[in-house]
Design a protein around this motif. Structure first.
Motif, mmCIF file in Angstrom:
data_model
loop_
_atom_site.group_PDB
_atom_site.id
_atom_site.type_symbol
_atom_site.label_atom_id
_atom_site.label_comp_id
_atom_site.label_asym_id
_atom_site.label_seq_id
_atom_site.Cartn_x
_atom_site.Cartn_y
_atom_site.Cartn_z
ATOM 1 N N GLU A 1 0.841 -1.270 0.160
ATOM 2 C CA GLU A 1 -0.275 0.008 -0.078
ATOM 3 C C GLU A 1 0.691 1.151 -0.246
ATOM 4 O OE1 GLU A 1 -2.682 -0.334 3.057
ATOM 5 O OE2 GLU A 1 -3.173 -2.015 2.724
ATOM 6 N N SER A 2 1.949 1.201 0.795
ATOM 7 C CA SER A 2 2.547 2.372 0.613
ATOM 8 C C SER A 2 3.269 2.433 -0.660
ATOM 9 C CB SER A 2 4.049 1.922 1.610
ATOM 10 O OG SER A 2 4.949 3.208 2.073
ATOM 11 N N ASP A 3 3.539 1.697 -1.432
ATOM 12 C CA ASP A 3 4.305 1.370 -2.728
ATOM 13 C C ASP A 3 3.006 2.322 -3.535
ATOM 14 O OD1 ASP A 3 6.727 0.856 -1.820
ATOM 15 O OD2 ASP A 3 6.717 -1.230 -2.926
ATOM 16 N N ALA A 4 1.846 1.722 -3.685
ATOM 17 C CA ALA A 4 0.989 2.197 -4.119
ATOM 18 C C ALA A 4 1.064 4.184 -3.679
ATOM 19 C CB ALA A 4 -0.268 1.592 -3.894
ATOM 20 N N PHE A 5 0.535 4.132 -2.583
ATOM 21 C CA PHE A 5 0.861 5.938 -2.459
ATOM 22 C C PHE A 5 1.521 6.042 -3.085
ATOM 23 C CE2 PHE A 5 0.548 9.248 1.113
ATOM 24 C CZ PHE A 5 -0.556 9.558 0.778
ATOM 25 N N ASP A 6 2.613 5.792 -2.807
ATOM 26 C CA ASP A 6 3.683 6.625 -2.870
ATOM 27 C C ASP A 6 3.966 6.432 -4.910
ATOM 28 O OD1 ASP A 6 5.276 7.136 -0.582
ATOM 29 O OD2 ASP A 6 6.589 5.119 -0.636
ATOM 30 N N ALA A 7 3.444 5.491 -5.336
ATOM 31 C CA ALA A 7 3.118 6.834 -6.431
ATOM 32 C C ALA A 7 2.631 6.952 -7.171
ATOM 33 C CB ALA A 7 2.969 4.785 -7.192
ATOM 34 N N THR B 1 4.361 14.836 -9.558
ATOM 35 C CA THR B 1 6.011 14.927 -9.857
ATOM 36 C C THR B 1 6.605 15.011 -11.200
ATOM 37 O OG1 THR B 1 7.031 15.581 -6.915
ATOM 38 C CG2 THR B 1 8.331 15.826 -9.108
ATOM 39 N N ARG B 2 6.235 13.784 -10.877
ATOM 40 C CA ARG B 2 6.793 13.076 -12.960
ATOM 41 C C ARG B 2 5.990 13.866 -13.899
ATOM 42 N NH1 ARG B 2 4.753 8.422 -13.025
ATOM 43 N NH2 ARG B 2 3.486 8.287 -14.645
ATOM 44 N N PHE B 3 4.261 13.770 -13.585
ATOM 45 C CA PHE B 3 4.253 14.243 -14.648
ATOM 46 C C PHE B 3 4.396 15.700 -14.873
ATOM 47 C CE2 PHE B 3 0.777 11.438 -14.584
ATOM 48 C CZ PHE B 3 1.063 10.647 -14.825
ATOM 49 N N VAL C 1 1.299 9.654 -5.196
ATOM 50 C CA VAL C 1 1.771 11.300 -4.795
ATOM 51 C C VAL C 1 3.022 11.352 -5.385
ATOM 52 C CG1 VAL C 1 3.186 12.700 -2.872
ATOM 53 C CG2 VAL C 1 1.279 10.422 -2.039
ATOM 54 N N MET C 2 3.963 10.527 -5.850
ATOM 55 C CA MET C 2 5.264 11.232 -7.384
ATOM 56 C C MET C 2 4.792 11.213 -8.682
ATOM 57 S SD MET C 2 7.382 11.048 -5.107
ATOM 58 C CE MET C 2 9.017 11.302 -6.005
#
Length: 140
Positions: free
Chosen positions: A7-13, A19-21, A15-16
């Protein structure tokens, strides 16, 4: 714990993603801006080059015509006029029309304009240089 880590990895994706876009959008916009700048710069350079070429060509035609007219007379006063015309013609012939990065272009162009005004004064011809609609017109 594995579920929390996933869940933390999905949440980070998520949130990030912003920034990436944002970064990708910036890069795309920057690349398009550079390309548009090159095109606009080239068009501006072509316009300015044509304007300077037209101006120099007008001066050369003027000088050559008056040189031919004055050589037919043997008047002492004409010798000074012919000398100044020859100087103008030489300046124009030495003007580097083929060198787009010539560092003294503006200085030499101003000298040619000054010599043109000098010969107009000697010939008692007004040198009314009006730049309108990309043409230089002489008023005789």
């Amino acid at each position: 714990m594995a579920a929390v880590e996933g869940e933390s990895d999905a949440f980070d994706a998520i949130v990030m993603a912003e920034t990436r876009f944002h970064g990708e959008g910036y890069q795309d916009g920057y690349a398009e801006g550079v390309q548009a700048g090159v095109v606009e710069g080239r068009q501006h350079g072509i316009q300015q080059g044509a304007r300077i070429g037209s101006e120099i060509g007008s001066y050369l035609g003027f000088a050559l015509t008056w040189q031919q007219l004055l050589q037919k007379t043997s008047d002492e006063k004409c010798s000074k006029k012919i000398k100044v015309l020859e100087q103008l013609i030489e300046m124009i012939q030495n003007f580097p029309l083929e060198d787009p990065v010539y560092d003294k272009l503006q200085d030499d162009l101003e000298k040619i304009r000054g010599r043109f005004k000098q010969i107009c004064s000697l010939l008692h011809i007004p040198s009314d240089l009006r730049q309108g609609s990309e043409r230089i017109s002489f008023s005789f």
